[in-house]
Design a protein around this motif. Structure first.
Motif, PDB file in Angstrom:
ATOM      1  N   SER A  30     -17.665 -14.247   8.480  1.00 19.36           N
ATOM      2  CA  SER A  30     -18.330 -15.128   7.514  1.00 19.36           C
ATOM      3  C   SER A  30     -19.507 -15.844   8.183  1.00 19.36           C
ATOM      4  CB  SER A  30     -17.324 -16.141   6.967  1.00 19.36           C
ATOM      5  OG  SER A  30     -17.926 -17.009   6.066  1.00 19.36           O
ATOM      6  N   MET A  31     -19.241 -16.375   9.372  1.00 19.63           N
ATOM      7  CA  MET A  31     -20.296 -17.064  10.121  1.00 19.63           C
ATOM      8  C   MET A  31     -21.386 -16.078  10.533  1.00 19.63           C
ATOM      9  SD  MET A  31     -20.048 -19.442  13.554  1.00 19.63           S
ATOM     10  CE  MET A  31     -19.168 -18.206  14.450  1.00 19.63           C
ATOM     11  N   ALA A  32     -20.989 -14.903  10.972  1.00 16.00           N
ATOM     12  CA  ALA A  32     -21.964 -13.887  11.385  1.00 16.00           C
ATOM     13  C   ALA A  32     -22.869 -13.504  10.213  1.00 16.00           C
ATOM     14  CB  ALA A  32     -21.242 -12.652  11.925  1.00 16.00           C
ATOM     15  N   ALA A  33     -22.282 -13.294   9.047  1.00 12.74           N
ATOM     16  CA  ALA A  33     -23.062 -12.903   7.873  1.00 12.74           C
ATOM     17  C   ALA A  33     -24.067 -13.992   7.489  1.00 12.74           C
ATOM     18  CB  ALA A  33     -22.130 -12.611   6.701  1.00 12.74           C
ATOM     19  N   TYR A  34     -23.614 -15.233   7.506  1.00  8.38           N
ATOM     20  CA  TYR A  34     -24.492 -16.364   7.164  1.00  8.38           C
ATOM     21  C   TYR A  34     -25.708 -16.396   8.090  1.00  8.38           C
ATOM     22  CZ  TYR A  34     -26.032 -21.116   6.190  1.00  8.38           C
ATOM     23  OH  TYR A  34     -26.783 -22.211   5.851  1.00  8.38           O
ATOM     24  N   HIS A  35     -25.450 -16.356   9.389  1.00  7.03           N
ATOM     25  CA  HIS A  35     -26.538 -16.433  10.355  1.00  7.03           C
ATOM     26  C   HIS A  35     -27.386 -15.168  10.378  1.00  7.03           C
ATOM     27  CE1 HIS A  35     -25.531 -20.364  11.758  1.00  7.03           C
ATOM     28  NE2 HIS A  35     -24.295 -19.997  12.059  1.00  7.03           N
ATOM     29  N   ALA A  36     -26.777 -14.016  10.120  1.00  5.85           N
ATOM     30  CA  ALA A  36     -27.546 -12.769  10.064  1.00  5.85           C
ATOM     31  C   ALA A  36     -28.584 -12.841   8.954  1.00  5.85           C
ATOM     32  CB  ALA A  36     -26.620 -11.576   9.853  1.00  5.85           C
ATOM     33  N   ALA A 129     -27.416  -8.880   0.758  1.00  6.34           N
ATOM     34  CA  ALA A 129     -27.594 -10.330   0.902  1.00  6.34           C
ATOM     35  C   ALA A 129     -28.286 -10.649   2.226  1.00  6.34           C
ATOM     36  CB  ALA A 129     -26.249 -11.046   0.806  1.00  6.34           C
ATOM     37  N   ILE A 130     -27.910  -9.919   3.269  1.00  3.36           N
ATOM     38  CA  ILE A 130     -28.562 -10.125   4.567  1.00  3.36           C
ATOM     39  C   ILE A 130     -30.010  -9.654   4.502  1.00  3.36           C
ATOM     40  CG2 ILE A 130     -28.582  -9.396   6.996  1.00  3.36           C
ATOM     41  CD1 ILE A 130     -25.453  -9.286   6.761  1.00  3.36           C
ATOM     42  N   LEU A 131     -30.224  -8.477   3.940  1.00  4.25           N
ATOM     43  CA  LEU A 131     -31.589  -7.952   3.820  1.00  4.25           C
ATOM     44  C   LEU A 131     -32.473  -8.880   2.989  1.00  4.25           C
ATOM     45  CD1 LEU A 131     -30.875  -4.142   3.219  1.00  4.25           C
ATOM     46  CD2 LEU A 131     -31.474  -5.271   5.376  1.00  4.25           C
ATOM     47  N   ASP A 132     -31.882  -9.513   1.969  1.00  2.00           N
ATOM     48  CA  ASP A 132     -32.630 -10.438   1.107  1.00  2.00           C
ATOM     49  C   ASP A 132     -32.841 -11.791   1.769  1.00  2.00           C
ATOM     50  OD1 ASP A 132     -32.726  -8.492  -0.853  1.00  2.00           O
ATOM     51  OD2 ASP A 132     -31.075  -9.358  -2.043  1.00  2.00           O
ATOM     52  N   GLY A 133     -32.192 -12.023   2.907  1.00  3.00           N
ATOM     53  CA  GLY A 133     -32.340 -13.296   3.604  1.00  3.00           C
ATOM     54  C   GLY A 133     -31.648 -14.446   2.893  1.00  3.00           C
ATOM     55  N   ASP A 134     -30.520 -14.168   2.250  1.00  2.92           N
ATOM     56  CA  ASP A 134     -29.785 -15.182   1.496  1.00  2.92           C
ATOM     57  C   ASP A 134     -28.472 -15.509   2.225  1.00  2.92           C
ATOM     58  OD1 ASP A 134     -28.310 -16.707  -0.338  1.00  2.92           O
ATOM     59  OD2 ASP A 134     -28.988 -15.518  -2.065  1.00  2.92           O
ATOM     60  N   PRO A 135     -28.487 -16.526   3.103  1.00  2.00           N
ATOM     61  CA  PRO A 135     -27.305 -16.843   3.906  1.00  2.00           C
ATOM     62  C   PRO A 135     -26.048 -17.136   3.095  1.00  2.00           C
ATOM     63  CG  PRO A 135     -29.210 -18.010   4.762  1.00  2.00           C
ATOM     64  CD  PRO A 135     -29.621 -17.407   3.452  1.00  2.00           C
ATOM     65  N   ALA A 137     -25.277 -16.160   0.015  1.00  2.00           N
ATOM     66  CA  ALA A 137     -24.795 -14.929  -0.626  1.00  2.00           C
ATOM     67  C   ALA A 137     -24.143 -14.005   0.411  1.00  2.00           C
ATOM     68  CB  ALA A 137     -25.940 -14.213  -1.340  1.00  2.00           C
ATOM     69  N   ALA A 138     -24.690 -13.967   1.619  1.00  2.95           N
ATOM     70  CA  ALA A 138     -24.109 -13.133   2.681  1.00  2.95           C
ATOM     71  C   ALA A 138     -22.733 -13.657   3.070  1.00  2.95           C
ATOM     72  CB  ALA A 138     -25.035 -13.104   3.892  1.00  2.95           C
ATOM     73  N   LYS A 139     -22.612 -14.969   3.218  1.00  2.00           N
ATOM     74  CA  LYS A 139     -21.318 -15.581   3.550  1.00  2.00           C
ATOM     75  C   LYS A 139     -20.311 -15.296   2.438  1.00  2.00           C
ATOM     76  CE  LYS A 139     -19.194 -20.067   4.586  1.00  2.00           C
ATOM     77  NZ  LYS A 139     -17.986 -19.761   3.838  1.00  2.00           N
ATOM     78  N   THR A 140     -20.739 -15.452   1.203  1.00  2.00           N
ATOM     79  CA  THR A 140     -19.862 -15.194   0.061  1.00  2.00           C
ATOM     80  C   THR A 140     -19.434 -13.729   0.017  1.00  2.00           C
ATOM     81  OG1 THR A 140     -20.847 -17.006  -1.202  1.00  2.00           O
ATOM     82  CG2 THR A 140     -19.698 -15.302  -2.470  1.00  2.00           C
ATOM     83  N   ALA A 141     -20.381 -12.825   0.253  1.00  2.00           N
ATOM     84  CA  ALA A 141     -20.068 -11.388   0.245  1.00  2.00           C
ATOM     85  C   ALA A 141     -19.058 -11.058   1.348  1.00  2.00           C
ATOM     86  CB  ALA A 141     -21.341 -10.564   0.413  1.00  2.00           C
TER      87      ALA A 141
END
Length: 176
Positions: A30-36, A129-135, A137-141
């Motif tokens: 979750s943390m990795a996705a957010y920061h990615a 979500a990562i490609l879109d730069g949406d932290p 949404a990435a964490k949620t995904a």
């Protein structure tokens, strides 16, 4: 990677430890996705797309070991895109554990054919979500993906327990 050795022993002797691994994955990924999503570069995005493509292709090879490695590589690509050196180190240290966890999960999750479609879509949402730069949404995904895996495995374990009970009941009736 000494960090993984004691945990690998625990996992191999205790199937119940899979829940512990999923809890750890939930927090780390979750943390990795957010920061990615917040820190990704063009190179990270290319690597993430390539890892996703390899993961999808691996599904058609009918080899759970290759598929588990491709799935773990995708999650590691997310970690690397976080640009958090300590997080990447922890993920790499736990790579064997991550692969075993994913291999165990894939063996169980991909049995019903429609589960692959759900997992593929979850990985796609995470990547996009990562490609879109949406932290957020990435964490949620990421959270949704691990929650789905947890719930599905719990449901499958409950079903297995019921099936085992039914078999014991039938075997007991056959003996009487």
């Amino acid at each position: 990677p000494a960090l993984g050795r004691p945990l690998l022993g625990l996992i191999s002797t205790s199937p119940d430890a899979q829940q512990d691994v999923l809890e750890l994955r939930h927090a780390i990924e979750s943390m990795a996705a957010y920061h990615a999503a917040a820190r990704r570069t063009e190179t990270d995005m290319e690597m993430l797309r390539a890892a996703y493509k390899r993961m999808i292709i691996s599904h058609g090879q009918d080899d759970a070991v290759i598929e588990a490695k491709a799935d773990a590589d995708f999650h590691l690509a997310v970690g690397e895109a976080s640009h958090n050196v300590v997080l990447v180190h922890v993920m790499l240290s736990l790579f064997s554990l991550l692969r075993r966890s994913i291999h165990y999960n894939l063996d169980n999750l991909y049995q019903p054919a429609d589960h692959f479609n759900h997992l593929r879509d979850q990985h796609s949402h995470l990547m996009n979500a990562i490609l879109d730069g949406d932290p957020q949404a990435a964490k949620t995904a990421s959270d949704n993906h691990i929650s789905y895996v947890e719930k599905t495995l719990q449901d499958m374990n409950i079903h297995r327990q019921r099936e085992a009970r039914a078999h014991r009941r039938v075997a007991g009736l056959a003996l009487s």
